[in-house]
Write an enzyme that holds these catalytic residues in place. Structure first.
Site, mmCIF file in Angstrom:
data_model
loop_
_atom_site.group_PDB
_atom_site.id
_atom_site.type_symbol
_atom_site.label_atom_id
_atom_site.label_comp_id
_atom_site.label_asym_id
_atom_site.label_seq_id
_atom_site.Cartn_x
_atom_site.Cartn_y
_atom_site.Cartn_z
ATOM 1 N N TRP A 333 4.683 -0.742 1.291
ATOM 2 C CA TRP A 333 5.827 -0.339 0.202
ATOM 3 C C TRP A 333 6.844 -1.388 0.556
ATOM 4 O O TRP A 333 7.483 -1.692 -0.602
ATOM 5 C CB TRP A 333 6.276 1.090 0.632
ATOM 6 C CG TRP A 333 7.851 1.235 0.106
ATOM 7 C CD1 TRP A 333 8.070 1.271 -1.195
ATOM 8 C CD2 TRP A 333 9.171 1.289 0.721
ATOM 9 N NE1 TRP A 333 9.260 1.454 -1.416
ATOM 10 C CE2 TRP A 333 9.995 1.448 -0.488
ATOM 11 C CE3 TRP A 333 9.457 1.076 1.998
ATOM 12 C CZ2 TRP A 333 11.500 1.435 0.066
ATOM 13 C CZ3 TRP A 333 10.941 1.133 2.290
ATOM 14 C CH2 TRP A 333 11.637 1.414 1.218
ATOM 15 N N HIS A 334 7.081 -2.040 1.784
ATOM 16 C CA HIS A 334 8.328 -3.030 1.755
ATOM 17 C C HIS A 334 7.762 -4.217 0.930
ATOM 18 O O HIS A 334 8.691 -5.128 0.248
ATOM 19 C CB HIS A 334 8.290 -3.384 3.155
ATOM 20 C CG HIS A 334 9.280 -2.425 3.827
ATOM 21 N ND1 HIS A 334 8.801 -1.482 4.725
ATOM 22 C CD2 HIS A 334 10.633 -2.445 3.727
ATOM 23 C CE1 HIS A 334 9.948 -0.724 5.127
ATOM 24 N NE2 HIS A 334 11.078 -1.028 4.546
ATOM 25 N N GLY A 335 6.457 -4.540 0.755
ATOM 26 C CA GLY A 335 5.867 -5.831 0.174
ATOM 27 C C GLY A 335 4.542 -6.115 0.790
ATOM 28 O O GLY A 335 4.225 -5.754 1.573
#
Length: 405
Positions: A333-335
């Site tokens: 989700w962060h990347g």
């Protein structure tokens, strides 16, 4: 024409609080001016996503229409015979815009055309609503209220992540005058605390100290031939960790403050996380609305699915796999970069090790006093700071810079 950045400077707060004065006066008199509050939110959202960010504004409009259609349609058809396939289709469709935004950098250097500030927080709200509709904890959806929930101005850009039913309870009621006066008092305290965190302490760590220790770490890395751990890298780890906390906690305090002025008890996001005595305790204190969201809508549901399908008989193995999936999803989700994914796996491993330790010491007469408590806090703090060093991506910068030399 530049767009208005939320919580970026004192001028923003002066304009916002002045615009909210009729809302505040109304709540003091026992009335909630919902239409005026929605009007103010609309004006500020236009200011945030207008001007040079008009493309983000268009993306926001399309996104909101998409999520509204999904939630309303699912609310109507969730009790049909094909409810199962419909649920998973709607869930995937709700997540799809965020997934596209996160995956776009893997395939293109250009940012996604459908991305906008706050898309993650709006997606968490939308997905949670779909899941709770399926569970039956949300009985029906009012389209207008869902829009108000989704686009609640104080939290649209930076969270915290609220829950539909909790928000509805506050928004559909009006606090008593003495209760609201206490909310105003807390709102003012949160506001000044947020200023101290973001604009003073966060500025010192992020603007004054961080570039200097980063430069020193790069120089020392080069002098050491690209190997070893320098004192400047350790300093960078601690400085970045402090900056990350005070900057993000400052934003969260601003959101809490404005929420209090609007008569809404938005959930607290941070609770002295660096006093945590183990990594699980840390996640009960750090970015709490996110960690609790993942606990309820990823970890618990993965655990239930594994137990239902009987993949493992051992409950310990069930929780370990659920932790791994939970934090892996959080990392993605962060990347989609190696350091975000490793950050997620690191925390999954830390929690699994912590569980082993808690089970090992259960029933044993090990020392437990203020010194062992201080040691636990010290160890946890350093484990967390190391994870933030991974999260920062600075290790990637060090390796890349040395490689091209």
């Amino acid at each position: 024409m530049p767009s208005m950045q939320p919580y970026a400077n004192p001028r923003y707060f002066v304009i916002l609080i002045a615009a909210l004065l009729p809302v505040i006066i109304g709540l003091l008199r026992g009335r909630r001016h919902r239409n005026y509050e929605s009007f103010v939110a609309l004006i500020f959202i236009i200011a945030m996503f207008g001007g040079d960010k008009w493309q983000q504004g268009v993306a926001l409009i399309a996104y909101v229409i998409w999520q509204l259609l999904l939630v309303v349609c699912y609310g109507k058809y969730r009790q049909t015979k094909n409810a199962g396939p419909i649920y998973y289709t709607v869930l995937l469709a709700s997540i799809a815009p965020l997934a596209i935004v996160k995956l776009t950098p893997v395939f293109s250097p250009q940012p996604s055309l459908i991305g906008f500030l706050g898309i993650s927080y709006l997606t968490f709200k939308s997905v949670q609503t779909v899941m709770e509709l399926r569970d039956g904890t949300i009985k029906q959806i009012d389209p207008l209220f869902f829009l108000r929930f989704l686009l609640f101005l104080p939290t649209i850009s930076s969270g915290p992540i609220d829950r539909y039913r909790r928000f509805a309870k506050d928004y559909n009621g009006v606090p008593k005058q003495d209760e609201y006066l206490e909310m105003l008092r807390k709102g003012v305290r949160y506001l000044f605390q947020g200023f101290a965190y973001k604009f003073i302490i966060g500025y010192v760590f992020g603007t004054l100290m961080l570039p200097r220790v980063a430069h020193m770490a790069l120089m020392q890395r080069s002098a050491m031939g690209g190997t070893g751990i320098s004192w400047a890298l350790v300093a960078y780890m601690y400085v970045y960790s402090m900056y990350l906390f005070f900057d993000f906690a400052g934003y969260s305090l601003f959101a809490l403050s404005i929420s209090q002025f609007c008569g809404i008890n938005t959930p607290v996001n941070f609770n002295q996380p660096f006093k945590a005595k183990n990594i699980k305790d840390f996640w009960n204190r750090w970015h709490m609305s996110l960690s609790f969201w993942f606990r309820d809508f990823v970890f618990m549901r993965v655990t239930f699915m594994i137990m239902k399908k009987r993949w493992f008989k051992n409950r310990v193995r069930v929780s370990q796999l659920a932790y791994l999936i939970n934090f892996l999803v959080m990392g993605f989700w962060h990347g989609v970069t190696w350091y975000y994914i490793v950050y997620g796996l690191f925390h999954a491993g830390a929690i699994i090790i912590n569980d082993y330790w808690l089970r090992y010491k259960k029933g044993k007469s090990l020392p437990s006093n203020r010194w062992t408590g201080a040691l636990a806090i010290f160890v946890t703090f350093n484990v967390v700071c190391f994870s933030f060093l991974i999260f920062s991506g600075f290790l990637n910068t060090l390796w890349f810079t040395h490689a091209i030399r």
